[in-house]
Write a protein that holds these residues in place. Structure first.
Motif, PDB file in Angstrom:
ATOM      1  N   ARG A 812       8.635  -6.971   6.853  1.00  0.00           N
ATOM      2  CA  ARG A 812       9.433  -7.507   7.955  1.00  0.00           C
ATOM      3  C   ARG A 812       8.722  -7.383   9.304  1.00  0.00           C
ATOM      4  O   ARG A 812       9.046  -8.129  10.231  1.00  0.00           O
ATOM      5  CB  ARG A 812      10.774  -6.772   8.019  1.00  0.00           C
ATOM      6  CG  ARG A 812      11.637  -6.974   6.794  1.00  0.00           C
ATOM      7  CD  ARG A 812      12.146  -8.397   6.677  1.00  0.00           C
ATOM      8  NE  ARG A 812      13.266  -8.638   7.569  1.00  0.00           N
ATOM      9  CZ  ARG A 812      13.758  -9.832   7.846  1.00  0.00           C
ATOM     10  NH1 ARG A 812      13.183 -10.915   7.332  1.00  0.00           N
ATOM     11  NH2 ARG A 812      14.782  -9.966   8.660  1.00  0.00           N
ATOM     12  N   ILE A 813       7.748  -6.431   9.420  1.00  0.00           N
ATOM     13  CA  ILE A 813       7.001  -6.336  10.688  1.00  0.00           C
ATOM     14  C   ILE A 813       5.620  -6.970  10.549  1.00  0.00           C
ATOM     15  O   ILE A 813       4.767  -6.802  11.420  1.00  0.00           O
ATOM     16  CB  ILE A 813       6.891  -4.879  11.166  1.00  0.00           C
ATOM     17  CG1 ILE A 813       6.142  -4.011  10.149  1.00  0.00           C
ATOM     18  CG2 ILE A 813       8.271  -4.300  11.450  1.00  0.00           C
ATOM     19  CD1 ILE A 813       5.918  -2.576  10.634  1.00  0.00           C
ATOM     20  N   GLY A 814       5.379  -7.673   9.414  1.00  0.00           N
ATOM     21  CA  GLY A 814       4.150  -8.439   9.258  1.00  0.00           C
ATOM     22  C   GLY A 814       3.017  -7.730   8.568  1.00  0.00           C
ATOM     23  O   GLY A 814       1.920  -8.291   8.446  1.00  0.00           O
ATOM     24  N   ASN A 815       3.203  -6.523   8.053  1.00  0.00           N
ATOM     25  CA  ASN A 815       2.147  -5.783   7.352  1.00  0.00           C
ATOM     26  C   ASN A 815       2.180  -6.180   5.867  1.00  0.00           C
ATOM     27  O   ASN A 815       2.637  -5.417   5.013  1.00  0.00           O
ATOM     28  CB  ASN A 815       2.345  -4.268   7.496  1.00  0.00           C
ATOM     29  CG  ASN A 815       2.265  -3.825   8.941  1.00  0.00           C
ATOM     30  OD1 ASN A 815       1.662  -4.503   9.773  1.00  0.00           O
ATOM     31  ND2 ASN A 815       2.878  -2.690   9.246  1.00  0.00           N
ATOM     32  N   HIS A 816       1.723  -7.376   5.548  1.00  0.00           N
ATOM     33  CA  HIS A 816       1.935  -7.924   4.212  1.00  0.00           C
ATOM     34  C   HIS A 816       1.117  -7.209   3.142  1.00  0.00           C
ATOM     35  O   HIS A 816       1.571  -7.059   1.997  1.00  0.00           O
ATOM     36  CB  HIS A 816       1.624  -9.425   4.220  1.00  0.00           C
ATOM     37  CG  HIS A 816       2.579 -10.196   5.076  1.00  0.00           C
ATOM     38  ND1 HIS A 816       2.201 -11.256   5.859  1.00  0.00           N
ATOM     39  CD2 HIS A 816       3.916 -10.026   5.297  1.00  0.00           C
ATOM     40  CE1 HIS A 816       3.248 -11.722   6.512  1.00  0.00           C
ATOM     41  NE2 HIS A 816       4.299 -10.996   6.192  1.00  0.00           N
ATOM     42  N   GLU A 817      -0.110  -6.767   3.465  1.00  0.00           N
ATOM     43  CA  GLU A 817      -0.918  -6.071   2.453  1.00  0.00           C
ATOM     44  C   GLU A 817      -0.282  -4.744   2.074  1.00  0.00           C
ATOM     45  O   GLU A 817      -0.171  -4.404   0.882  1.00  0.00           O
ATOM     46  CB  GLU A 817      -2.344  -5.864   2.974  1.00  0.00           C
ATOM     47  CG  GLU A 817      -3.142  -7.160   3.079  1.00  0.00           C
ATOM     48  CD  GLU A 817      -4.582  -6.886   3.473  1.00  0.00           C
ATOM     49  OE1 GLU A 817      -4.989  -5.705   3.468  1.00  0.00           O
ATOM     50  OE2 GLU A 817      -5.289  -7.857   3.782  1.00  0.00           O
ATOM     51  N   GLU A 818       0.139  -3.961   3.099  1.00  0.00           N
ATOM     52  CA  GLU A 818       0.810  -2.696   2.801  1.00  0.00           C
ATOM     53  C   GLU A 818       2.110  -2.942   2.033  1.00  0.00           C
ATOM     54  O   GLU A 818       2.458  -2.212   1.094  1.00  0.00           O
ATOM     55  CB  GLU A 818       1.126  -1.930   4.109  1.00  0.00           C
ATOM     56  CG  GLU A 818      -0.110  -1.447   4.848  1.00  0.00           C
ATOM     57  CD  GLU A 818      -0.572  -2.465   5.895  1.00  0.00           C
ATOM     58  OE1 GLU A 818      -0.309  -3.667   5.690  1.00  0.00           O
ATOM     59  OE2 GLU A 818      -1.189  -2.044   6.885  1.00  0.00           O
ATOM     60  N   ALA A 819       2.799  -3.977   2.450  1.00  0.00           N
ATOM     61  CA  ALA A 819       4.071  -4.299   1.789  1.00  0.00           C
ATOM     62  C   ALA A 819       3.843  -4.587   0.313  1.00  0.00           C
ATOM     63  O   ALA A 819       4.572  -4.074  -0.559  1.00  0.00           O
ATOM     64  CB  ALA A 819       4.719  -5.515   2.467  1.00  0.00           C
ATOM     65  N   ALA A 820       2.842  -5.399  -0.001  1.00  0.00           N
ATOM     66  CA  ALA A 820       2.586  -5.766  -1.400  1.00  0.00           C
ATOM     67  C   ALA A 820       2.214  -4.532  -2.214  1.00  0.00           C
ATOM     68  O   ALA A 820       2.652  -4.393  -3.369  1.00  0.00           O
ATOM     69  CB  ALA A 820       1.474  -6.809  -1.461  1.00  0.00           C
ATOM     70  N   GLU A 821       1.446  -3.612  -1.628  1.00  0.00           N
ATOM     71  CA  GLU A 821       1.025  -2.427  -2.365  1.00  0.00           C
ATOM     72  C   GLU A 821       2.240  -1.549  -2.717  1.00  0.00           C
ATOM     73  O   GLU A 821       2.399  -1.113  -3.866  1.00  0.00           O
ATOM     74  CB  GLU A 821       0.025  -1.633  -1.527  1.00  0.00           C
ATOM     75  CG  GLU A 821      -0.404  -0.298  -2.152  1.00  0.00           C
ATOM     76  CD  GLU A 821      -1.055  -0.455  -3.529  1.00  0.00           C
ATOM     77  OE1 GLU A 821      -0.947   0.478  -4.350  1.00  0.00           O
ATOM     78  OE2 GLU A 821      -1.648  -1.534  -3.783  1.00  0.00           O
ATOM     79  N   TYR A 822       3.105  -1.272  -1.756  1.00  0.00           N
ATOM     80  CA  TYR A 822       4.290  -0.455  -2.031  1.00  0.00           C
ATOM     81  C   TYR A 822       5.210  -1.128  -3.064  1.00  0.00           C
ATOM     82  O   TYR A 822       5.729  -0.477  -3.974  1.00  0.00           O
ATOM     83  CB  TYR A 822       5.074  -0.207  -0.732  1.00  0.00           C
ATOM     84  CG  TYR A 822       4.520   0.920   0.108  1.00  0.00           C
ATOM     85  CD1 TYR A 822       4.723   2.250  -0.262  1.00  0.00           C
ATOM     86  CD2 TYR A 822       3.804   0.672   1.278  1.00  0.00           C
ATOM     87  CE1 TYR A 822       4.226   3.293   0.510  1.00  0.00           C
ATOM     88  CE2 TYR A 822       3.301   1.696   2.064  1.00  0.00           C
ATOM     89  CZ  TYR A 822       3.514   3.024   1.670  1.00  0.00           C
ATOM     90  OH  TYR A 822       3.019   4.051   2.432  1.00  0.00           O
ATOM     91  N   CYS A 823       5.381  -2.447  -2.900  1.00  0.00           N
ATOM     92  CA  CYS A 823       6.304  -3.149  -3.803  1.00  0.00           C
ATOM     93  C   CYS A 823       5.745  -3.208  -5.222  1.00  0.00           C
ATOM     94  O   CYS A 823       6.510  -3.114  -6.193  1.00  0.00           O
ATOM     95  CB  CYS A 823       6.589  -4.556  -3.274  1.00  0.00           C
ATOM     96  SG  CYS A 823       7.627  -4.562  -1.795  1.00  0.00           S
TER      97      CYS A 823
END
Length: 941
Positions: A812-823
Motif C-alpha cells: 500500500r505504500i509502494g514497496n512492492h518487492e518487500e510486499a511480494a516477499e512477505y506475502c
C-alpha cells in the motif's frame, strides 16, 4: 431421433441405441424431456434430478452431465440439440419424438373424435407405447410424481378404451381384462361399472349384481361411503332388467327426480379485500367439476381462526350463483364453535333433506339412509353445497353428493387430508393478508378520512393485527363505536404485546380473538397443547425440527408428527421445508396458554435445552467455518441434548443461515435475563458468519450488546476479546473513533492479563483501522508489531496472517518487492497448514502486488485463486472485493467483457450487503466501460 420415458429412459437414432449414460445422467435427460422444446431452469433441473437434498457441488455436476448429453444428442447434420438458454437449458426436439408426449397426443385425439372405431385404434396405439413403469429407475420427488401422474393417465386411457369397445359390442372379449382391472382397483367405481355392464350383456346378470354388492362393501369398509350415483343407477337398471342396457352405445340416463330449489346461502360479506389468487383457485376447481368434468369439484378452504375462510367461500359462492341454477345448500358444522359441539352429519343431512322438500315423515332415521336419499335427490343437479366450519373428514364425508354436477366448498381449521386423498379435494389455504391489503381493509371499515388523519397510527394498527382479517375488523369496530377516540391511543394499546389480546376481546364469542383461538386450542391433545405452548414461548420467529425436538425433549420422529398435526390444525405453518412459524397473534395466544397452563419447571427445562443446543451447535459450526480461530476458554458452553447436526463448513454456513434470526433472538433473551456466558458464546460463535456474509451492522450490534455480559463475567481476557472483536467490527462501518476506542480497551485488557497472542491480534486490527483512514505507514507499524509478537508464540497460522498483513501494507505504500516477499512466505505457510482463509487473503494481496507491478497475467491468476477460495469458504463479503479487483485487472488487459462480468457480480453482492459506497464505485466503472448504466435487474452475473 426417438426418446422413451414410458419404461426405462432410452434414446434412439433409427434402430441405433444412443448411450445416454448412467442413471443420474439419464435423469437429467428425462427432466429435460418432460418439457421437451421448452427451457428448463437450472434450479429446476437440480431439484428434479436430486430432489430436496442436492449434493454440495450439484451445479458443477449437472453441467458435466449436460456437457456429455450435448455431445451425444445431435441433429442429422451433427448440430447439438441441447442448448444453453437464459436461466436454463432447452432440448430442442419435437414433442412427437418423446413417447410420453405422443401418448398424450393420441389420447387427446381419441377423446375428441366421435368415431368409436378410430378412437379405439388411437387409444390402442397410445397404450402400445408403454414398456413398463414410466421413468423407471428414477427416484426423486419430481419423478415419483411424474410416474404417478403418468400411471393415472394410462389407467384413464385403458378405461376410455374399454368404454369405446363396450359401445362397439366387444363385451365378451373384454371380460377377462375387466375382471383383472376391477380386482386391481377395487375402489374404482368406473372399473366396477364396466365389468358389471360386460357381465350383464354376456347374460350373467347375477354375477353383475354380485359385483355391485362386493364393490359397495369395499367402499364402505375402506372409505365409509356408498357408491356414487352413476354406479347406483346402473345397479337399479340391472335390477329392473332395463332392455336399453343390452344396446350398444352409452346407456341412457334415467330421468332425474324432481328436486325443489334450495337457496340456503347466508348473505355475502360486505367486502372481500385481496384473495385474488385464492378466488382464482376456486374458479379452477369449479372448472374441473360439474357438467364440464368427470369428477366432482371439491375445495377445502383452510386456515387459522379469523383468517377469513367463510368470507372467501360466501363471496365466491354469491359471485358464481349462475353456475348453480339448481340451488345452494349451506350448513354451519360448528366444528370449532366457541359455544357448542360439532353438528353431527345426520343432523346436517336432516336439514338438507328438509330444504329439498322431503316430508319429515319420509326422512330416514339412520345416517346411511339419509345419505342415500340426499345423493339421489341432488344427482345430476347443478348445485353448490357449502359445508362451513368443518371439524373432520368423517363429519364431512356423508354430506358429499355423489354427482359430478355438484360443487362442494368446505371451510375448516384442519387440513382434511382424507378428502384430498379419497375424493380429490383441492386444498385452498389462506394466509395472513399483506400489509397493503390489511390497510385497505382497515380503511374500508373506518373510512378514508379518518385513516388519512392519522396515517402512522393506521399503519401501526395494521401491523399489530398482523394480516388477520378478524383482528382488523375488531379493531375497526372499536374505533367506529368510539368516533372521538384517536387511532393513536388504540395503536398504543395494541402496541403492548402483553395486552394485545385483551385489546382484541369483545363480548361476542364469534368476534373475540381469544375465543376463536381457544376453540382450536381445546381440540388439541395434551402433547400438542404442550408443543403449541412451548413454540409460543420460544425466542425467534420460527423453529426447525431439531430445535423443536430440544424444546420438547422428544425424539425427532415424535416431534415431527406433532408439528405436522399442528400444521394440519392451521395453528402452525411450514413456511419453508422443515421450518415452522406461527401467525403473530396465534403466537401471543400460545405464549399466554403456556404461561397459564404449563408448570414453570417444564417451561424452564425446555428453554434450557433449546439454549444449550443452539449455543453448542453454534460454537461447533463456527469451528468448522474457521478451524484456525483461537478457541475461547471462558468455560465450556452448555452441553446439547442431541448430536450437533453439522458435518462440514458448507453445512455450518447453511445452519447459520437457517437459524440466524432465532440465534439473534436467543442472544437478546440471554442478555435481558442475565445469562452472561450464553450471551458471550453466541456473540463469539456468530462473528465469523456475520463477517463472511457481510452482516456488519448485526455483527457490531450483537457485540456491543454483549459488552455488559462480558464485564459481568469478571474475566479480563474475555472482556478484552469482546472489545477487540467489536473494534474490528466498527472498522468497515467507518466508525474509526469507536474502533480505536474498543481496540485500545482490548489492548489494555490483554496487557493486564499478560496475553501476547491477544495483543498481537489487536495490533493487526489496529493496522486495519488505520488503513481505513488512509494511514498506511501507521498501519504497517502495527502489522510489524503483530509479526514480532506472533513469531515468538509458535502459532504458524497466526504468523502467516501477520506476514500477509506486513506484505499488504508494504504494497500500500509502494514497496512492492518487500510486499511480494512477505506475502510469498505467508502463502507457503498457509498452504502447508491447509489454512484456506489465510491463503485467500494472501492470494488477494499477491494479486494487488502483481497488478501494481504491471504483471497483469500474474495478478489475474492470484485473484482467481482468491475468488475460488472465497467461494469455497462462503465468504461473500470478501468475494465482492476480489471480484471488483479482478474486474480492474481484466480492464487493464483490455478484456472489457470479462471486466464487466466481474463488476456486475461484485455489484450484486455489494447491493445485497448494503455497501452503497462500494456499489457506487463499481457502477461507475461499468458506466465508464459501457457508456451507459447497467439495466435494472442486470447487476448480477
Amino acid at each position: 431421433m426417438e426418446f422413451r420415458l414410458l419404461g426405462s429412459i432410452e434414446a434412439f437414432t433409427g434402430a441405433t441405441t444412443i448411450d445416454v449414460g448412467h442413471a443420474r445422467q439419464r435423469g437429467v435427460l428425462a427432466a429435460l424431456l418432460v418439457d421437451a422444446g421448452d427451457v428448463v431452469r437450472t434450479d429446476q433441473l437440480v431439484e428434479r434430478v436430486w430432489g430436496t437434498r442436492p449434493p454440495q457441488r450439484a451445479q458443477p455436476t449437472l453441467y458435466s452431465y449436460l456437457s456429455r448429453l450435448r455431445r451425444v444428442l445431435t441433429s442429422p447434420s451433427g448440430a447439438p440439440l441441447l442448448h444453453r438458454r437464459a436461466g436454463g437449458y432447452q432440448l430442442a426436439v419435437d414433442r412427437s419424438a418423446v413417447d410420453l408426449h405422443r401418448f398424450r397426443d393420441l389420447c387427446a385425439r381419441a377423446r375428441s373424435t366421435s368415431d368409436d372405431e378410430a378412437a379405439a385404434d388411437l387409444l390402442g396405439a397410445a397404450l402400445d407405447l408403454w414398456r413398463g413403469n414410466a421413468f423407471a429407475d428414477l427416484d426423486t420427488p419430481f419423478f415419483n410424481l411424474q410416474r404417478h401422474a403418468a400411471a393415472q393417465e394410462r389407467l384413464a386411457a385403458k378405461l376410455d378404451r374399454c368404454d369405446v369397445r363396450l359401445r362397439l359390442g366387444h363385451h365378451g372379449e373384454l371380460l377377462a381384462e375387466l375382471l383383472t382391472r376391477a380386482e386391481a382397483h377395487p375402489l374404482d367405481e368406473r372399473a366396477a361399472g364396466q365389468y358389471m355392464l360386460a357381465l350383464f350383456r354376456s347374460g350373467r346378470a347375477g354375477d353383475a349384481l354380485a359385483q355391485y354388492r362386493l364393490t359397495r362393501r369395499r367402499l364402505k369398509e375402506e372409505l365409509g361411503a356408498d357408491p356414487g350415483a352413476a354406479l347406483q343407477q346402473l345397479h337399479e337398471r340391472m335390477i329392473a332388467a332395463d332392455p336399453a342396457l343390452h344396446a350398444t352405445g352409452p346407456p341412457a340416463a334415467p330421468p332425474a327426480p324432481p328436486v325443489a330449489t334450495a337457496r340456503q346461502l347466508p348473505a355475502p360479506p360486505a367486502v372481500l379485500i385481496g384473495r385474488a389468487r385464492e378466488l382464482a383457485d376456486l374458479d379452477r376447481v369449479a372448472g374441473t367439476g360439474g357438467a364440464a368434468g368427470e369428477a366432482m369439484g371439491i375445495a377445502a378452504i383452510g386456515g387459522t381462526g379469523g383468517i377469513g375462510k367463510t368470507w372467501l367461500a360466501l363471496h365466491w359462492a354469491h359471485r358464481n350463483l349462475d353456475r348453480f341454477p339448481d340451488g345452494q345448500l349451506y350448513v354451519d358444522l360448528r366444528g370449532f364453535d366457541a359455544a357448542g359441539a360439532p353438528v353431527p352429519a345426520s343432523a346436517a343431512l336432516h336439514g338438507f333433506l328438509e330444504a329439498l322438500r322431503v316430508a319429515p315423515g319420509e326422512i330416514p332415521a339412520d345416517l346411511p339412509g339419509r345419505t342415500a336419499l340426499y345423493r339421489s335427490l341432488v344427482a345430476g343437479r347443478r348445485m353448490l353445497i357449502l359445508l362451513d366450519n368443518a371439524h373432520s373428514t368423517a363429519q364431512v364425508e356423508p354430506l358429499l353428493p355423489g354427482s359430478a354436477s355438484c360443487m362442494v366448498l368446505i371451510t375448516g381449521r384442519r387440513q382434511l387430508t382424507g378428502l384430498v386423498t379419497a375424493f380429490g379435494a383441492q386444498p385452498v389455504t389462506l394466509h395472513a393478508l399483506p400489509s397493503t391489503e390489511g390497510l385497505e381493509l382497515l380503511v374500508h371499515h373506518l373510512g378514508g378520512r379518518r385513516a388519512a388523519r392519522e396515517p402512522e397510527a393506521a399503519s401501526a394498527l395494521v401491523t399489530h393485527c398482523a394480516g388477520l382479517p378478524l383482528a382488523t375488523s375488531i379493531v375497526a369496530a372499536r374505533a367506529r363505536v368510539q368516533p372521538d377516540l384517536p387511532l393513536a391511543v388504540l395503536a398504543d394499546e395494541l402496541g403492548d404485546r402483553s395486552a394485545r389480546l385483551d385489546a382484541l376481546d369483545t363480548d361476542d364469542l364469534n368476534a373475540n380473538l381469544r375465543a376463536v383461538f381457544s376453540s382450536s386450542y381445546r381440540a388439541l391433545d395434551p402433547d400438542l397443547a404442550l408443543l403449541f405452548g412451548l413454540l409460543g414461548d420460544a425466542p425467534g420467529p420460527d423453529v426447525g425440527l431439531p430445535a423443536a425436538a430440544e424444546l420438547t425433549g422428544w425424539p425427532a420422529a415424535r416431534t415431527r408428527v406433532a408439528l405436522r398435526r399442528l400444521v394440519a390444525a392451521y395453528l402452525l405453518q411450514e413456511h419453508t421445508p422443515g421450518r415452522y412459524r406461527m401467525h403473530d397473534l396465534v403466537r401471543l395466544y400460545a405464549a399466554e396458554r403456556c404461561a397459564h397452563e404449563q408448570p414453570a419447571a417444564v417451561v424452564d427445562a425446555a428453554r434450557q435445552r433449546l439454549s444449550a443446543w443452539c449455543t453448542a451447535t453454534a460454537v461447533a459450526a463456527d469451528r468448522l467455518l474457521s478451524p484456525q480461530r483461537t478457541p475461547i476458554t471462558t468455560g465450556p458452553p452448555p452441553p446439547a441434548v442431541s448430536a450437533v447436526p453439522v458435518a462440514d463448513a458448507a453445512a455450518a454456513m447453511a445452519w447459520f443461515e437457517a437459524e440466524h434470526r432465532c440465534l439473534l433472538a436467543l442472544h437478546r433473551d440471554a442478555v435481558e435475563h442475565g445469562r452472561h456466558a450464553e450471551a458471550w458464546w453466541l456473540a463469539w460463535a456468530l462473528d465469523t458468519f456475520h463477517w463472511r456474509r457481510g452482516r456488519l451492522h448485526e455483527r457490531a450490534a450483537m457485540l456491543e450488546a454483549t459488552v455488559p455480559a462480558t464485564a459481568a463475567l469478571r474475566d479480563p481476557a474475555t472482556a478484552a476479546l469482546n472489545h477487540r472483536l467489536l473494534g474490528r467490527a466498527y472498522v468497515p462501518l467507518g466508525r474509526h473513533d469507536r474502533a480505536l476506542h474498543h481496540l485500545r480497551q482490548a489492548m489494555r485488557g490483554y496487557e493486564a492479563a499478560g496475553d501476547p497472542g491477544g495483543q498481537a491480534q489487536t495490533e493487526l486490527n489496529l493496522a486495519l483501522a488505520w488503513e481505513h483512514t488512509g494511514e498506511h505507514r501507521q498501519a504497517l507499524t502495527h502489522a510489524q508489531r503483530s509479526l514480532r509478537l506472533r513469531a515468538a508464540l509458535g502459532n504458524p497460522a497466526r504468523e502467516a496472517e501477520a506476514l500477509n498483513a506486513v506484505g499488504w501494507y508494504h504494497a500500500r505504500i509502494g514497496n512492492h518487492e518487500e510486499a511480494a516477499e512477505y506475502c510469498r512466505r505467508a502463502l507457503t505457510l498457509c498452504r502447508e497448514l491447509g489454512f484456506l482463509e489465510g491463503e485467500a487473503y494472501t492470494s488477494d494481496s499477491l494479486g494487488y502486488v502483481a497488478h501494481h507491478s504491471g504483471r497483469l497475467a500474474d495478478a489475474a491468476g492470484h485473484y482467481a485463486d482468491a475468488l475460488r477460495l472465497r467461494r469455497e469458504l462462503g465468504d461473500t463479503y470478501e468475494e465482492a472485493d476480489t471480484l471488483a479487483h479482478l474486474g480492474d485487472v481484466y480492464r487493464a488487459q483490455g478484456r472489457t467483457g470479462d471486466a464487466a462480468d466481474a463488476w456486475r457480480a461484485a455489484l450484486a453482492l455489494y447491493e445485497a450487503q448494503h455497501r452503497s459506497r462500494d456499489a457506487a464505485t463499481v457502477a461507475g466503472k461499468l458506466l465508464d466501460t459501457a457508456g451507459r448504466p447497467p439495466a435494472p435487474g442486470q447487476s448480477s452475473a
